[in-house]
Each structure stands twice: as structure tokens, then as C-alpha cells.
Design an enzyme around this catalytic site. Structure first.
Site, PDB file in Angstrom:
ATOM      1  N   SER A   1      41.447  32.837  37.480  1.00 10.00           N
ATOM      2  CA  SER A   1      41.895  32.101  36.349  1.00 10.00           C
ATOM      3  C   SER A   1      42.552  30.891  36.477  1.00 10.00           C
ATOM      4  CB  SER A   1      42.793  33.224  35.154  1.00 10.00           C
ATOM      5  OG  SER A   1      43.667  34.009  35.542  1.00 10.00           O
TER       6      SER A   1
ATOM      7  N   ASP B   1      44.842  37.011  28.365  1.00  7.19           N
ATOM      8  CA  ASP B   1      44.804  38.885  28.257  1.00  7.19           C
ATOM      9  C   ASP B   1      43.024  38.178  27.468  1.00  7.19           C
ATOM     10  OD1 ASP B   1      46.941  39.821  29.266  1.00  7.19           O
ATOM     11  OD2 ASP B   1      47.577  40.029  28.214  1.00  7.19           O
TER      12      ASP B   1
END
Lengths: 309, 309
Positions: B217, B249
């Protein structure tokens, strides 16, 4: 037993961190957790002095359950908290390890419903039948009427139980008008009540407003008592350095303890000043250093006389 | 069901105050309280997407009881947390109302005993028999061995359950060596693991170290996937402003959800990027904005090809 009332009980958390920096992320080095609120602190000191104490007020939720289980573990303390639906608040003291400076974060208290307030008043009346003295301590949570302490003072007087009030602002103003036996404002609270920044004038004015006796706490300068029996000042033997958290509550415990043992005013005041100083000296906020207390209590200077009320 | 593992669960508190000033006292305007820890956040998003999720990890004390009662209240989430003696930690996000800036205070996790760690591993093996995928998320509490994730990955592989790992530091390094199906580091975690600050090189290196697939990410630039099936970049349609808490998340939840539905990689990545962006846009930290997600998911640009792994 002595009854202490804490309508705005709390779970007090202390977080030690190297240094607080706004908008950064911090790992907490050490967490301590204990039951809090002024009347709870007073009860803890009274129990350590060997008195039987009952604690009432409100408890709710998971935080309230922790408060109750820790309270029950203190020898000499009886838990008579009244259950409510909303959870007991937390307070967080974030202590910088390098400087000892504290940043305080206080949750708002739980909102008390009218039915819960009624249930408390009934429980309080029952507890008064066994109480030798009662202390009403601290702020009011949302939902409790601002005249709450005035009503609780009237009930204590009707039950012929001597009543001490330690609060601030409008609850203090209304409470004083209901003629409590003793109020223990600090200098700021006394000035807010009376408009006078001169403690002796303020204390005299608070008596005119309804308090039978006034003991004003003047920080490092000790206590000033203005009572029907006389007027005294009690001063610690030296300037005390440390953490003042809970020092006022320890003074209240000293006054109640001396009341219970029917000590003359000078001895009550010496005890209150020594307990207060021994609390400032203790390594844990709100605890008191027993050895320091015993060493200090004989060295508090009490001046004044029994005719100058 | 999808199984998420959160060894360091938390009770996440958010305090809104006007502005944080070190060494001052603050009244908190608003308190919110919810179950936290990375795998718990992943489970919440998966449940909102309509998946059946089981949450395991540790729970203890009054804070753990609150985490469990709130978890159980989420439709689609099953609580399979393993009880331990020490209390579940709290994390506190103090949000300045004027600027939205956040100060984070994280309690240390509870110390897990060897017997508790053994009990967890047994419970985990049982849960694997019903799991279609497992995600191992977040930091390790004290007492859990640093090679814990490597062991849990081996158990998942023995049970033929695909396993995703989202952690950092030494637990990530050891976990990667146990050959998980997918790791999802952020750019910093990937650089720490591989020594390379160039994400493509880092991802290729993480695969050589043992990860079957790597999805890195890259914050506002979206995701980079390096897999046996090909290599892709997925980028949100515009620069997203808001609170990035929980965005990683949500990306993990998107990847798991796409895995479960056997979507091809470009669609999995589009879902993960859109969920992540919709989390940044949500008013409450860690929640996602459903309408924003549905609007964004078709507009994520996915480039790359299926042969360039």
C-alpha cells in the site's frame, strides 16, 4: 461509620510517557488504574487512618464495575454505590516522565435519569441512619439538579448527622445556603462564592451565607478555620514540594477523622495539614506517605484563639 | 467463514477536545468507544460487505469484556477471542476539534503467559478447520514469541487455508520466511523488510524471501501488486483527503473479500483501493462510506499485465 458521597465517581488512569507531543503517537510506559472522585479519595485516606467508611454515589458500565471491585478490595471501605445505566467516566492523567508535568483529560460524567436520582436519595436516607458524619464531595454529573447538595444537606440535618460540603461553583453556593456544618473551599472556590480574594473575609462571608464553620485550604500556606468555637491558622513546618493531586481530599479526611474522634479544632487542623502535606510528598498521586504524616503532625504550627470567631 | 487473528486487540477510545495543550486540564467534549486492533477492523469491513467473519486473538479484563460485547453486536461477526488474565489494552485518539489533528496514546498490550499462548494455538487450529481464508494482523503483545506468525502460517498451510499477513518489523520478517500466500506491507514496512525504498524492487525482494504475492500500500498512490499471476498498479481516481486511520485495514478486507469471491487480481485490487479511499472519506475513523465506495470502485485505474510477474 463515616459516609462519603461522590456523585461523579471516576476510574482514574495515570499514563506515564517520556514527553507529550501534540499530534504525535505515544507508547505508554506504565498504566495505573484506581477508583477516583473526591469522596472516594477521602474514603481511602479515612480507611488508612483506621476508620470505617461507606462510599456512595453512582456506578455504571464496565468502568463502574472496575471502580467497585477495586473499592471493595480496600480494607475498611464498604461499597454502597447506586447502579445507573450510563458508564462511570474515566479521567486520564498523562505524566511526562522527564519533568513530572501532568496533562489532564476528563471524560464528561454519565447522564443521571430522574428515576436514578430518586433511587440515590432513598439509598442515601437509609445510609444516614447508620452514619456518624457525612461528606458531600466534588462535581455533579449531568442530570443531577444543581441544588442537589442543598437537598442532601437538609436530609443529613433532619437525620442529625453532621455534614461537610466540598464542592465549587453553583452547587457550593446553593449548598451553603442549606446550612452545612462545615465547608472546605480552596482560595479560588471561596473567592468565587463570596467575591472576596481575602480568605478571612471570604470565610466570614461564607459563614454569614449559612456555613456553620469554614476551613479554607490555602495551598502551601495550610488551612484557615473560621468557626463558632474560634478562629485558627494551621501552617505546615516547611514548604512542601511534590504532586498536589488529592491534597485537598486528604485535608477533608483529616477534618472528618478529627470530628469523629471529637478532637479540639487545633488538633483537627494539625491532622488535616499534616495529611495534606504527606499526600503532596507521596510518590503516587493521591496516596499519603504515612511516615511523613506521623513526623509532620506534631510540627504543624496552629495559631489563633478560641474566642475570636 | 473468513478468520481474522488480532493478537493485540484493543478498546479504541476517541476523545474530541477543542485543542490539546500539554500540561493543561481538558474537558472531553465527546467520547466514542469501539473494539479495535487491525484484525478487528478488517472483520468489521468484511461483515459490512456481507461476509461471515470469525474474530480470534486475546481478550482480558473489563476492557476485553467491552470489546467482546461490542463485537458480538456486529451482524455477521462471530467472537472467538481466547480469554487471558491480563486486561486488553486501550488506545486513545485525542482529536483536536479545530484542526482535526490527532494525538495518539497507546497502552502496552497485556502480557500473555506460555499457557495462554498454547491455548490460543489450539483454538486457532480448531477454527482453521472451518475457515476459507485467514488474515494475521497487527503487532504482538508481550509474551508472544516473535516467531508467532511464522508458526500460525505453517498451521494454516498444513490445513490448506490461504493466509494473509499484515504486520511489521521482525514478526513480518519471520512470517514472510514461512511462505504466506499474501503480505500487505505499506511502503515503510516494505523498506524495513527489504532495505529497498523502491516499492517494485522491495515487493520483488519480499517474494524472493518467501511471500507468494505482495500487495504494497502506497498511501494516496494506491496499491502495487506483485504476484505469480502478474503485476499491477491500482490508483484511486483523485487524491483523497480525510482521516487515513483504518485505510490499510480496509484494503486488507477488500483483498480478502475478492479472494473469497475468486475475483481476478485487477478486480480485487480495485475493490481494495476503493474501500481504502472510502475509509479515508468517512467521518468516523475506521468506518467506510458505503456510497463513496460504490461510486469509486468502478473508477479505480488498474494498469499492468498478467505476464509480467
Amino acid at each position: 461509620m463515616i459516609l462519603t458521597v461522590t456523585l461523579n465517581t471516576a476510574l482514574d488512569l495515570t499514563y506515564r510517557i517520556p514527553a507529550l507531543k501534540p499530534h504525535a503517537s505515544h507508547r505508554i510506559t506504565e498504566v495505573t488504574e484506581r477508583p477516583g472522585g473526591k469522596g472516594v479519595n477521602v474514603a481511602r485516606v479515612l480507611a488508612t487512618l483506621g476508620h470505617e467508611v461507606t462510599v456512595t454515589g453512582f456506578t455504571g458500565g464496565a468502568t463502574g464495575a472496575v471502580v467497585q471491585s477495586q473499592l471493595t478490595a480496600i480494607p475498611g471501605v464498604v461499597d454502597a454505590l447506586v447502579p445507573v445505566a450510563a458508564p462511570t467516566r474515566r479521567t486520564i492523567a498523562v505524566v511526562d516522565e522527564q519533568t513530572g508535568d501532568t496533562t489532564q483529560l476528563n471524560e464528561p460524567g454519565p447522564t443521571i435519569t430522574p428515576a436514578e436520582w430518586s433511587a440515590f436519595q432513598e439509598a442515601y436516607e437509609d445510609l444516614l441512619t447508620q452514619a456518624s458524619a457525612v461528606a458531600l464531595c466534588g462535581s455533579l454529573p449531568p442530570g443531577v439538579p444543581v441544588g442537589a447538595y442543598a437537598g442532601l444537606i437538609r436530609l443529613a440535618k433532619a437525620a442529625e448527622v453532621p455534614v461537610l460540603l466540598d464542592t465549587s461553583g453553583e452547587p457550593l453556593r446553593r449548598g451553603v445556603a442549606a446550612r452545612p456544618d462545615l465547608v472546605k473551599p480552596n482560595a479560588e472556590e471561596l473567592a468565587e462564592l463570596t467575591g472576596s480574594h481575602e480568605p478571612l473575609r471570604g470565610a466570614q462571608d461564607a459563614r454569614r451565607r449559612g456555613a456553620r464553620s469554614v476551613v479554607a485550604s490555602l495551598g502551601t500556606e495550610g488551612l484557615l478555620a473560621v468557626t463558632p468555637e474560634g478562629r485558627w491558622r494551621a501552617t505546615p513546618p516547611a514548604r512542601i514540594h511534590g504532586n498536589p493531586t488529592g491534597a485537598g481530599d486528604s485535608a477533608v479526611a483529616g477534618l472528618l477523622s478529627g470530628w469523629e474522634e471529637q478532637l479540639p479544632w487545633p488538633e483537627r487542623l494539625a491532622r488535616a495539614v499534616a495529611l495534606s502535606a504527606a499526600t503532596v510528598l507521596a510518590p503516587v498521586a493521591g496516596e499519603f506517605d504515612r511516615a511523613a504524616y506521623e513526623e509532620l503532625v506534631g510540627r504543624v504550627a496552629v495559631t489563633g484563639d478560641a474566642s475570636a470567631a
